[in-house]
Design an enzyme around this catalytic site. Structure first.
Site, short mmCIF file in Angstrom:
data_model
loop_
_atom_site.label_atom_id
_atom_site.label_comp_id
_atom_site.label_asym_id
_atom_site.label_seq_id
_atom_site.Cartn_x
_atom_site.Cartn_y
_atom_site.Cartn_z
N GLU A 32 62.29 38.75 10.05
CA GLU A 32 63.57 38.11 9.73
C GLU A 32 64.45 38.89 8.76
OE1 GLU A 32 62.63 34.12 8.47
OE2 GLU A 32 61.40 33.75 10.23
N GLU A 56 56.06 32.82 18.35
CA GLU A 56 55.95 31.54 17.62
C GLU A 56 56.52 30.41 18.47
OE1 GLU A 56 57.58 31.84 13.64
OE2 GLU A 56 56.88 33.89 13.39
O1 G3I Z 1 50.21 25.30 0.18
C1 G3I Z 1 51.18 24.46 -0.46
C2 G3I Z 1 50.53 23.30 -1.12
O2 G3I Z 1 49.72 23.79 -2.16
C3 G3I Z 1 51.60 22.37 -1.66
O3 G3I Z 1 51.03 21.25 -2.21
C4 G3I Z 1 52.54 21.95 -0.53
C5 G3I Z 1 53.68 21.06 -1.03
O4 G3I Z 1 54.88 21.28 -0.30
O5 G3I Z 1 53.09 23.09 0.03
C6 G3I Z 1 52.14 23.95 0.59
O6 G3I Z 1 52.79 25.06 1.10
C7 G3I Z 1 53.48 24.87 2.33
C8 G3I Z 1 52.94 25.88 3.30
O7 G3I Z 1 53.69 25.84 4.49
C9 G3I Z 1 51.47 25.62 3.66
O8 G3I Z 1 51.33 24.37 4.24
C10 G3I Z 1 54.95 25.11 2.06
O9 G3I Z 1 55.48 24.08 1.26
C11 G3I Z 1 55.69 25.14 3.36
O10 G3I Z 1 57.04 25.55 3.12
C12 G3I Z 1 55.04 26.16 4.28
O11 G3I Z 1 55.72 26.15 5.51
C13 G3I Z 1 55.47 27.24 6.35
C14 G3I Z 1 56.76 28.00 6.60
O12 G3I Z 1 56.53 29.06 7.50
C15 G3I Z 1 57.33 28.60 5.32
O13 G3I Z 1 58.53 29.21 5.58
C16 G3I Z 1 54.94 26.71 7.67
O14 G3I Z 1 53.64 26.14 7.48
C17 G3I Z 1 54.84 27.85 8.69
O15 G3I Z 1 54.57 27.30 9.95
C18 G3I Z 1 56.17 28.57 8.76
O16 G3I Z 1 56.04 29.64 9.65
C19 G3I Z 1 57.20 30.43 9.84
C20 G3I Z 1 56.76 31.82 10.20
O17 G3I Z 1 55.90 32.33 9.23
C21 G3I Z 1 57.95 32.75 10.39
N1 G3I Z 1 58.86 32.21 11.36
C22 G3I Z 1 59.31 30.87 11.10
C23 G3I Z 1 58.12 29.93 10.97
C24 G3I Z 1 58.57 28.53 10.81
O18 G3I Z 1 59.28 28.38 9.60
#
Ligand code: G3I
Length: 380
Positions: free
Chosen positions: A165, A292
């Site tokens: 990205e 994805e």
């Molecule tokens: O691990 C923490 C946890 O400790 C905390 O309590 C909780 C509270 O919000 O957050 C947890 O982290 C989250 C993490 O996923 C793991 O679950 C983050 O908030 C959350 O923002 C994060 O989201 C991920 C996202 O990328 C971040 O941008 C999604 O799971 C993941 O599916 C997503 O994947 C991305 C690809 O890497 C790139 N392309 C887009 C795609 C979708 O956004």
């Protein structure tokens, strides 16, 4: 007891015995009886993004259907390298070991991205943007990071999302990335590919492992403005005529492909847009990978929708149309990966509306195959 009733009893006993001996069919029945990985074995590998805790809840599905894995979060910088000299390999190792155990390959996601960075931003702390000092420090940090991950996982990862990205929807390089800000330009993209290529080549030969492929990965790749910008970047990296120069003294890099994230909707993009993007990527001498994939059923809704059987069928038709395009382009597509396994595990339950249920994948909240699954395997 008559001969007739004796015969009947014998028959019942035989039936009960046969039922007792039959292999359990319930799981295979509910998750679908045709493995996606087998049905698509002559087309491309079929992957899923997951985490160890999610995998534990759906391992029967992953074992049966998928022959590729991506760490949904666990190889991102913020998780795996949260502080200088601090590494957290536990989750990534667990998935890599699962993949090794099954003899399947993984996609490395993602080496350089502006998102999910360490909470304390340690790489950039104390540096002044757009200075030689910042560039020099970040190049060392970046190289250590990439060397470490390649060294640890090169045997199981056959392609890497080296840069994720980096291009904005309007077509220019994304300037809101700290990598861009501190390097003072898109130069960091070159170094990310350079270090990954060098690290991979250091492991070539001797081991018999073929070189992992270098990918650029992004969303909305089907939008022509973004697509053209991506292809321009690829041409710059390989120094096609009339492209801007590389950092002084550096040699060109021919990357292998472009990942289309494919976070798609029920009515976007249409199959012509998808086909056009695949053609353009192929025309630039690159492979496309669907990195994805999910199809949001809730796009545009502020709350949880009622995912009726009609909607499930519309989604199934949509998946059928999309996979038909993928199959007819299998010479141009290296792999297809779903961003999750079952609806309850999708990132879309928390984005863009937190806590709203979405239904984007092939398996439902009870981990049963949806009409979308049957649509994807319904071809000869
Ligand atoms: O691990 C923490 C946890 O400790 C905390 O309590 C909780 C509270 O919000 O957050 C947890 O982290 C989250 C993490 O996923 C793991 O679950 C983050 O908030 C959350 O923002 C994060 O989201 C991920 C996202 O990328 C971040 O941008 C999604 O799971 C993941 O599916 C997503 O994947 C991305 C690809 O890497 C790139 N392309 C887009 C795609 C979708 O956004």
């Amino acid at each position: 007891m008559t001969i007739r009733s004796l015969f009947r009893l014998g028959l019942i006993a035989l039936l009960l015995f046969a039922v007792g001996c039959a292999p359990p069919t319930t799981q295979v029945g509910t998750i679908g009886s045709t493995p996606l990985q087998d049905k698509y074995s002559t087309y491309f590998t079929i992957g899923a993004a997951t985490t160890p805790s999610k995998l534990a809840a759906v391992q029967n599905i992953v074992d049966f259907h998928f022959d590729r894995l991506t760490c949904e979060n666990d190889m991102k910088w913020g998780v795996i390298h949260p502080d200088a000299g601090t590494w957290n390999f536990t989750a990534a190792d667990a998935l890599a070991d699962y993949a090794r155990g099954r003899g399947i390959t993984m996609t490395g996601h993602a080496l350089i991205w502006h998102n999910q960075l360490p909470a304390n931003n340690w790489m950039f702390t104390g540096l002044t943007p757009d200075t030689d000092g910042a560039r020099s420090a970040l190049k060392t940090i970046m190289q250590t990071h990439i060397d470490t991950l390649v060294e640890r996982y090169y045997d199981v990862i056959d392609n890497w999302d080296v840069v994720n990205e980096a291009i904005s929807d309007g077509g220019g390089y994304r300037t809101d990335s700290p990598w861009y800000e501190y390097f003072g330009s898109e130069e960091y993209i070159y170094w990310a590919f350079r270090y990954t290529k060098d690290a991979l080549e250091a492991h070539a030969g001797g081991t018999g492992t073929s070189l992992g492929k270098l990918y650029y990965n992004d969303y909305s790749v089907v939008n022509s403005t973004k697509l053209n910008a991506i292809i321009d970047m690829v041409k710059w990296l390989r120094q096609d005529p009339s492209t801007p120069p590389l950092p002084a003294g550096q040699s060109p890099i021919a990357i292998d492909g472009v990942g289309l994230q494919a976070h798609w909707q029920m009515d976007w993009p249409n199959t012509t847009l998808i086909q056009n993007a695949i053609n353009a990527i192929d025309g630039a001498g690159l492979k496309a990978k669907i990195s994805e994939l999910d199809i949001s059923a809730s796009y545009g809704s502020s709350g949880t929708i009622n995912f009726t059987s009609e909607l499930a069928q519309i989604q199934a038709n949509r998946y059928a149309a999309i996979f038909s395009v993928f199959r007819s382009n299998n010479d141009k597509i290296s792999s297809v990966t779903f961003w999750g396994v079952s609806d309850d595990q999708s990132w879309l339950n928390n984005f863009p509306v937190s806590g709203r249920d979405d239904y984007p994948l092939l398996f439902d909240r009870s981990h049963n195959a949806k009409p979308a699954y049957y649509a994807v395997i319904d071809f000869n």
